[in-house]
Write an enzyme that holds these catalytic residues in place. Sequence first.
Site, PDB file in Angstrom:
ATOM      1  N   ASP A   1       0.466  -1.542  -0.400  1.00  0.00           N
ATOM      2  CA  ASP A   1       0.038   0.257   0.174  1.00  0.00           C
ATOM      3  C   ASP A   1       0.911   1.023  -0.227  1.00  0.00           C
ATOM      4  O   ASP A   1       1.420   1.490   0.957  1.00  0.00           O
ATOM      5  CB  ASP A   1      -0.852  -0.298   1.329  1.00  0.00           C
ATOM      6  CG  ASP A   1      -1.671   1.278   1.352  1.00  0.00           C
ATOM      7  OD1 ASP A   1      -1.530   2.298   0.548  1.00  0.00           O
ATOM      8  OD2 ASP A   1      -2.089   1.309   2.384  1.00  0.00           O
TER       9      ASP A   1
ATOM     10  N   LYS B   1       3.098  11.470  -3.271  1.00  0.00           N
ATOM     11  CA  LYS B   1       1.228  10.252  -4.051  1.00  0.00           C
ATOM     12  C   LYS B   1       0.776  11.851  -4.542  1.00  0.00           C
ATOM     13  O   LYS B   1       0.311  11.905  -5.483  1.00  0.00           O
ATOM     14  CB  LYS B   1       0.479   9.832  -3.366  1.00  0.00           C
ATOM     15  CG  LYS B   1       0.032   8.592  -3.757  1.00  0.00           C
ATOM     16  CD  LYS B   1      -0.386   7.729  -2.953  1.00  0.00           C
ATOM     17  CE  LYS B   1      -1.512   7.301  -3.488  1.00  0.00           C
ATOM     18  NZ  LYS B   1      -2.222   6.142  -2.504  1.00  0.00           N
TER      19      LYS B   1
ATOM     20  N   GLU C   1      -7.135   0.294  -4.239  1.00  0.00           N
ATOM     21  CA  GLU C   1      -7.435   0.243  -3.385  1.00  0.00           C
ATOM     22  C   GLU C   1      -8.583  -0.273  -2.023  1.00  0.00           C
ATOM     23  O   GLU C   1      -8.589  -0.764  -1.392  1.00  0.00           O
ATOM     24  CB  GLU C   1      -7.188   1.648  -2.124  1.00  0.00           C
ATOM     25  CG  GLU C   1      -5.225   2.282  -2.840  1.00  0.00           C
ATOM     26  CD  GLU C   1      -4.830   3.998  -2.278  1.00  0.00           C
ATOM     27  OE1 GLU C   1      -6.271   4.627  -1.701  1.00  0.00           O
ATOM     28  OE2 GLU C   1      -3.481   3.982  -2.556  1.00  0.00           O
TER      29      GLU C   1
ATOM     30  N   ASP D   1     -13.484   5.261   2.058  1.00  0.00           N
ATOM     31  CA  ASP D   1     -11.256   5.261   2.074  1.00  0.00           C
ATOM     32  C   ASP D   1     -11.188   6.653   2.070  1.00  0.00           C
ATOM     33  O   ASP D   1     -11.278   7.816   1.021  1.00  0.00           O
ATOM     34  CB  ASP D   1     -11.409   5.238   0.883  1.00  0.00           C
ATOM     35  CG  ASP D   1      -9.476   4.491   0.859  1.00  0.00           C
ATOM     36  OD1 ASP D   1      -9.287   5.102   2.058  1.00  0.00           O
ATOM     37  OD2 ASP D   1      -9.039   3.812   0.397  1.00  0.00           O
TER      38      ASP D   1
END
Length: 630
Positions: free
Chosen positions: A8, A71, A169, A191
């Site tokens: 992850d 990211k 994800e 999420d």
Amino acid sequence: MSRIIGIDLGTTNSLVAYVDEETGLPRVIPDAEGRMLLPSVVAFTPAGILVGEAAKRQLARRPQSTVYSVKRFMGRGYEDVKDELRYFPFAIRPADGIVRLAVGGHEVTPPEVSAVILRSLKERAEGHFGEPLEKAVITVPAYFNDSQRQATRDAGRIAGLDVVRIVNEPTAASLAYGLHRLREGVVAVYDLGGGTFDISILRVKDGIFEVLATNGDTHLGGDDFDRVLMLWLLEDIQARHHRELACRPVDLGHDSEVMQELRLAAEAAKIRLSAEERTRLVIPFEDFTYHREITRAELERLVNSLVEKTLGPCRMALADAGLRPDQIDEVVLVGGSTRIPLVRRRVQELFGQTPHSQLNPDEVVALGAAVQAHILAGGITNMLLLDVTPLSLGIETLGGVVSVLIARNTTIPTSAREMFTTSVDGQTVVDMHVVQGERELAKDCRSLARFELRGVDPMPAGMPKIEVTFLIDANGILNVTAKELRTGKAASIEVKPTYGLSETDVGRMVEESFQYAEADVEARMLIEVRNEADTVMTHVRRALKQAGDLVSAEERQRVTAALEALARARETSEPDLIRETTTELNRATEHLAEVMMDTALRQALGSQRAAEIMAGGVERGEHPPAQGNQ
Ligand code: AMP
């Protein structure tokens, strides 16, 4: 069986996991100190590169040399990120469509920084197994576009990893929860991590997951909560200590070291307030110490609008899936920010049920990545994972209109094939423009790639048959090919998604498509009737020229008058008038077409027939590409 690890690669924290052969359960691999999370922070110091906790400790002291939230920059262009730059202490500059970060005297790309994180996780796993590892599954937010997914693959490659699968994800999270054991049901995965928000609606049936819809916001997460609290603290410090601060040479808000310190203090306080009703903040400065008590209610007032912002995408995903909130059977919470009690309350209210939160929300994606890795390594064979494309994909056709090949929310892997043709006689090169988005016109969509199909034999317009194939693999990477079929002469093209081409936020693109729907359809209709008129006029002019004295002067005059009427109508913005005048011209040339049929001019007729098919829209897939008028 070669071992594959699950990673992850998070905005805030990253993890690596594997499936334990004995128990069949996924496990996160801790570092030497027993810590599961590796902070996604990289510091470039004179002594070398630091990663994780060591780098995070440098944040306050060396803000200019320490990269966090990298990211956010993966696969993005300068235009995409420039609004955020004031929150980052390191310099960011545009470079060939991507950005480069200037840190600690180095210039690095986001994939290089992510590679440092990946390499550290790889080494952690190698230490655990006592053997070299090469293969990994890496997760990305469902909203990542092709460039962002590609940048993630690049990061893996730089770190010496073969990225065997990129997984969304939420799909990974649902696997970690073992939801395949539900015989049948619909699951919503909410999420909220450090930097991104995703909502996914999944259908589970007979052990198979299918993602029905995804939505979200690539710029919403715990970092924003920290920022709101940090700015509130800054104001409070300035108000309560303005006398001491007056002597400072640099304004507090412009002191990057102080701002970093405040950011860390804000995050720590936010985290404590998930478990406690109130907490104390103590921040020492050179000549005073700031003390403040803050309550959970105060924090909730500050972040309430951010939490509300997550609910719109939830409703849109439900609408895309054609479901009401009460038709959702299970709700799963993922991401560290879902520990915030206010977030849980809001999600519970929206879906009318208590969400699942048994697993550690920080670990659940990595655990799912490990399950997916195990499936790919051959450990589990009876499970198939399906994802969807977040935005429609198509090519630009004549007049700038988009022809969609793969619609938004199509389950992947998928492929689509459609026929196109040319718009100009003798065209040997055709420009292909691949776009992504929900708008009718290419200029309003995201430009993904451009390439040329060369080597088409010169033919009258409408004759070449150009087969365009879109292929999205299981990783969500798009491949486009174009082939001219009529001559059998094929030209194949490789398309590499270009990084950071004026990308607009996916959520905004979808919203805009609703907002502009009517105007877009009108603009498209006008372009289409004009294209149709142009094609018919071209063919009639050619036929008149080739017919010579096979038509009478009177007929020639009648056809010419109809041609001129259409040329005038075409310049108006009235689709109905253009369509009617085109029909008039078609009627006026009926006899001409018959005459041509009986003569040696059959070849010309061939192209007119093609034009008629195109004009009448009888056969989907005879749109001339807009570009390539050569
Ligand atoms: P992730 O991207 O899933 O690792 O989530 C990291 C985010 O979760 C960061 O913004 C953290 O500050 C936040 N976070 C972690 N634990 C908590 C907590 N107990 N309460 C509130 N936020 C948290």
